[in-house]
Design a protein around this motif. Structure first.
Motif, PDB file in Angstrom:
ATOM      1  N   MET A   1       0.848  -1.196   0.000  1.00  0.00           N
ATOM      2  CA  MET A   1       0.000   0.000   0.000  1.00  0.00           C
ATOM      3  C   MET A   1       0.881   1.243   0.000  1.00  0.00           C
ATOM      4  SD  MET A   1      -2.986   1.098   2.684  1.00  0.00           S
ATOM      5  CE  MET A   1      -3.910   2.611   2.437  1.00  0.00           C
ATOM      6  N   VAL A   2       0.689   2.105  -0.977  1.00  0.00           N
ATOM      7  CA  VAL A   2       1.506   3.313  -1.109  1.00  0.00           C
ATOM      8  C   VAL A   2       0.879   4.436  -0.289  1.00  0.00           C
ATOM      9  CG1 VAL A   2       2.459   4.999  -2.716  1.00  0.00           C
ATOM     10  CG2 VAL A   2       2.215   2.601  -3.419  1.00  0.00           C
ATOM     11  N   LYS A   3       1.684   5.043   0.566  1.00  0.00           N
ATOM     12  CA  LYS A   3       1.201   6.140   1.398  1.00  0.00           C
ATOM     13  C   LYS A   3       1.301   7.449   0.638  1.00  0.00           C
ATOM     14  CE  LYS A   3       2.365   4.032   5.834  1.00  0.00           C
ATOM     15  NZ  LYS A   3       3.106   4.209   7.105  1.00  0.00           N
ATOM     16  N   GLY A   4       0.264   8.255   0.739  1.00  0.00           N
ATOM     17  CA  GLY A   4       0.263   9.555   0.101  1.00  0.00           C
ATOM     18  C   GLY A   4       1.007  10.586   0.928  1.00  0.00           C
ATOM     19  N   THR A   5       1.089  11.782   0.381  1.00  0.00           N
ATOM     20  CA  THR A   5       1.788  12.863   1.071  1.00  0.00           C
ATOM     21  C   THR A   5       1.108  13.203   2.390  1.00  0.00           C
ATOM     22  OG1 THR A   5       2.462  13.773  -1.062  1.00  0.00           O
ATOM     23  CG2 THR A   5       2.633  15.227   0.850  1.00  0.00           C
ATOM     24  N   ASN A   6      -0.206  13.218   2.393  1.00  0.00           N
ATOM     25  CA  ASN A   6      -0.942  13.532   3.613  1.00  0.00           C
ATOM     26  C   ASN A   6      -0.702  12.491   4.702  1.00  0.00           C
ATOM     27  OD1 ASN A   6      -2.014  15.840   2.466  1.00  0.00           O
ATOM     28  ND2 ASN A   6      -3.884  14.797   1.750  1.00  0.00           N
ATOM     29  N   ASP A   7      -0.643  11.211   4.292  1.00  0.00           N
ATOM     30  CA  ASP A   7      -0.383  10.151   5.265  1.00  0.00           C
ATOM     31  C   ASP A   7       1.003  10.284   5.872  1.00  0.00           C
ATOM     32  OD1 ASP A   7      -2.880   9.054   4.858  1.00  0.00           O
ATOM     33  OD2 ASP A   7      -2.182   7.729   3.251  1.00  0.00           O
ATOM     34  N   ARG A   8       1.997  10.549   5.034  1.00  0.00           N
ATOM     35  CA  ARG A   8       3.361  10.692   5.550  1.00  0.00           C
ATOM     36  C   ARG A   8       3.476  11.909   6.468  1.00  0.00           C
ATOM     37  NH1 ARG A   8       4.703   9.018   0.168  1.00  0.00           N
ATOM     38  NH2 ARG A   8       4.923  11.201  -0.480  1.00  0.00           N
ATOM     39  N   PHE A   9       2.796  12.995   6.108  1.00  0.00           N
ATOM     40  CA  PHE A   9       2.820  14.190   6.945  1.00  0.00           C
ATOM     41  C   PHE A   9       2.162  13.914   8.301  1.00  0.00           C
ATOM     42  CE2 PHE A   9       0.766  18.108   8.442  1.00  0.00           C
ATOM     43  CZ  PHE A   9       1.893  18.917   8.584  1.00  0.00           C
ATOM     44  N   PHE A  10       1.025  13.215   8.258  1.00  0.00           N
ATOM     45  CA  PHE A  10       0.324  12.883   9.498  1.00  0.00           C
ATOM     46  C   PHE A  10       1.185  11.981  10.380  1.00  0.00           C
ATOM     47  CE2 PHE A  10      -2.430  10.011  11.912  1.00  0.00           C
ATOM     48  CZ  PHE A  10      -3.146  10.931  12.667  1.00  0.00           C
ATOM     49  N   ASN A  11       1.813  10.964   9.772  1.00  0.00           N
ATOM     50  CA  ASN A  11       2.686  10.069  10.542  1.00  0.00           C
ATOM     51  C   ASN A  11       3.865  10.825  11.140  1.00  0.00           C
ATOM     52  OD1 ASN A  11       1.045   7.903   9.964  1.00  0.00           O
ATOM     53  ND2 ASN A  11       2.286   7.191   8.236  1.00  0.00           N
ATOM     54  N   SER A  12       4.412  11.779  10.404  1.00  0.00           N
ATOM     55  CA  SER A  12       5.534  12.564  10.927  1.00  0.00           C
ATOM     56  C   SER A  12       5.111  13.363  12.155  1.00  0.00           C
ATOM     57  CB  SER A  12       6.070  13.503   9.848  1.00  0.00           C
ATOM     58  OG  SER A  12       6.521  12.776   8.715  1.00  0.00           O
ATOM     59  N   ILE A  13       3.919  13.963  12.076  1.00  0.00           N
ATOM     60  CA  ILE A  13       3.413  14.721  13.225  1.00  0.00           C
ATOM     61  C   ILE A  13       3.227  13.799  14.433  1.00  0.00           C
ATOM     62  CG2 ILE A  13       1.480  16.065  14.109  1.00  0.00           C
ATOM     63  CD1 ILE A  13       3.233  17.582  12.173  1.00  0.00           C
ATOM     64  N   VAL A  14       2.686  12.611  14.191  1.00  0.00           N
ATOM     65  CA  VAL A  14       2.472  11.653  15.286  1.00  0.00           C
ATOM     66  C   VAL A  14       3.797  11.249  15.915  1.00  0.00           C
ATOM     67  CG1 VAL A  14       1.683   9.319  15.835  1.00  0.00           C
ATOM     68  CG2 VAL A  14       0.298  10.793  14.367  1.00  0.00           C
ATOM     69  N   TYR A  15       4.804  10.947  15.091  1.00  0.00           N
ATOM     70  CA  TYR A  15       6.108  10.551  15.610  1.00  0.00           C
ATOM     71  C   TYR A  15       6.743  11.673  16.428  1.00  0.00           C
ATOM     72  CZ  TYR A  15       5.847   6.544  12.456  1.00  0.00           C
ATOM     73  OH  TYR A  15       5.461   5.391  11.822  1.00  0.00           O
ATOM     74  N   VAL A  16       6.604  12.905  15.954  1.00  0.00           N
ATOM     75  CA  VAL A  16       7.175  14.045  16.686  1.00  0.00           C
ATOM     76  C   VAL A  16       6.493  14.203  18.043  1.00  0.00           C
ATOM     77  CG1 VAL A  16       7.419  16.557  16.711  1.00  0.00           C
ATOM     78  CG2 VAL A  16       7.941  15.277  14.639  1.00  0.00           C
ATOM     79  N   LEU A  17       5.165  14.092  18.050  1.00  0.00           N
ATOM     80  CA  LEU A  17       4.437  14.216  19.315  1.00  0.00           C
ATOM     81  C   LEU A  17       4.794  13.091  20.275  1.00  0.00           C
ATOM     82  CD1 LEU A  17       0.891  15.306  18.042  1.00  0.00           C
ATOM     83  CD2 LEU A  17       2.636  16.723  19.122  1.00  0.00           C
ATOM     84  N   LEU A  18       4.906  11.868  19.753  1.00  0.00           N
ATOM     85  CA  LEU A  18       5.292  10.739  20.609  1.00  0.00           C
ATOM     86  C   LEU A  18       6.705  10.916  21.157  1.00  0.00           C
ATOM     87  CD1 LEU A  18       3.833   7.680  18.621  1.00  0.00           C
ATOM     88  CD2 LEU A  18       2.983   8.678  20.749  1.00  0.00           C
ATOM     89  N   ALA A  19       7.605  11.448  20.330  1.00  0.00           N
ATOM     90  CA  ALA A  19       8.966  11.694  20.793  1.00  0.00           C
ATOM     91  C   ALA A  19       8.986  12.733  21.915  1.00  0.00           C
ATOM     92  CB  ALA A  19       9.846  12.151  19.632  1.00  0.00           C
ATOM     93  N   ILE A  20       8.169  13.782  21.778  1.00  0.00           N
ATOM     94  CA  ILE A  20       8.098  14.807  22.819  1.00  0.00           C
ATOM     95  C   ILE A  20       7.556  14.227  24.125  1.00  0.00           C
ATOM     96  CG2 ILE A  20       6.956  16.961  23.488  1.00  0.00           C
ATOM     97  CD1 ILE A  20       7.033  17.791  20.547  1.00  0.00           C
ATOM     98  N   VAL A  21       6.513  13.402  24.009  1.00  0.00           N
ATOM     99  CA  VAL A  21       5.943  12.772  25.207  1.00  0.00           C
ATOM    100  C   VAL A  21       6.961  11.847  25.860  1.00  0.00           C
ATOM    101  CG1 VAL A  21       4.169  11.185  26.026  1.00  0.00           C
ATOM    102  CG2 VAL A  21       3.575  12.976  24.388  1.00  0.00           C
ATOM    103  N   ALA A  22       7.690  11.064  25.037  1.00  0.00           N
ATOM    104  CA  ALA A  22       8.693  10.146  25.579  1.00  0.00           C
ATOM    105  C   ALA A  22       9.795  10.898  26.301  1.00  0.00           C
ATOM    106  CB  ALA A  22       9.275   9.291  24.452  1.00  0.00           C
TER     107      ALA A  22
END
Length: 286
Positions: A1-22
């Motif tokens: 399944m190929v991820k679109g630009t919006n999906d990659r952007f959303f995942n990046s935001i999630v990873y950044v937020l999780l990193a901040i929480v960690a």
């Protein structure tokens, strides 16, 4: 399944937020451990803020473990945790399993009385008078018995037992098994994930016993670890004499916090694999 630009952007935001929480969760732990391992002169040189220790010393831990108070209180906490967790799990099982049987006489009124205790309590003074009249003050049991059963945990176990196929219990009864044997041979083996999860909750609560100790215990020999650590944290900024060696209060405080937290941190990875599964299969469902 190929991820679109919006999906990659959303995942990046999630990873950044999780990193901040960690980082926000791990930073206080790193700070406490660093200060406990750093010579006090280095801590003072950096204005009391030390994240990465430049020099290592175990003098604070050595002094705390040599001194009698902390090892004694740690032993009290271990006894409270082991006995309290075992008793709590036993009471939870013996309460949840009968209430999960729909043919139990008086089941609905009993459940109403149990749920009532979640909303209202007798209060601190009546509870203290009951504990005192039972002769539990200044004993280990004063920190175990009053909080031995958590109503919410029992209701979770009850819900889990109700989710088990009734055919299992019926077939066991046809084979001549009584309720205690059904509980021991069928219900408990199938409820290991939920038991491990609830056991972890009970274990953490017992290890962190504090309020019951300061209310019911006046004998310093029976103070659990958390009370001793509290006393260290509330000490003045002056130095504390421990084992004939002068150790700065701040260094001892951080070392005491690490010692108090370490057992639960070490035990948690062995139970964590059961945690998510146990919470899901034992969750209260609508």
């Amino acid at each position: 399944m190929v991820k679109g630009t919006n999906d990659r952007f959303f995942n990046s935001i999630v990873y950044v937020l999780l990193a901040i929480v960690a980082v926000s969760c791990l930073f206080p732990i790193l700070y406490v451990v660093s200060v406990s391992l750093t010579p006090y002169s280095e801590v003072i040189k950096n204005g009391g803020f030390q994240v990465i220790p430049q020099k290592l010393t175990f003098d604070a831990y050595r002094s705390l473990l040599i001194e009698r108070t902390l090892p004694k209180s740690m032993g009290v906490s271990v006894v409270i945790t082991v006995l309290g967790t075992a008793l709590s799990l036993l009471l939870t099982l013996l309460g949840a399993y009968p209430l999960s049987r729909k043919n139990l006489p008086g089941r609905t009124p009993i459940l109403l009385f149990i749920v009532f205790t979640m909303l209202f309590s007798g209060g601190l003074i009546p509870t203290y008078l009951v504990v005192k009249d039972l002769g539990l003050t200044n004993t280990i049991w004063a920190m175990i018995v009053p909080n031995a059963l958590a109503t919410f945990n029992m209701l979770i176990m009850k819900t889990f037992f109700e989710s088990l196929p009734e055919e299992l219990f019926e077939s066991a009864r046809i084979d001549g098994a009584r309720e205690f044997r059904i509980l021991w041979k069928i219900a408990i083996p199938l409820s290991i994930p939920s038991l491990m999860t609830i056991g972890l909750f009970y274990m953490v609560a017992q290890w962190n016993t504090f309020f019951s100790a300061i209310i019911y215990i006046t004998n310093r020999e029976l103070h659990p670890l958390q009370v001793v650590v509290r006393n260290m944290l509330t000490m003045s900024q002056s130095t504390e004499m421990v084992a004939e060696a002068i150790m700065p209060t701040m260094t001892l405080q951080m070392a005491a916090v690490v010692i108090a937290s370490l057992p639960i941190i070490l035990v948690y990875p062995f139970i964590q694999k059961h945690l998510t599964k146990g919470m899901m299969i034992g969750a209260i469902k609508g």
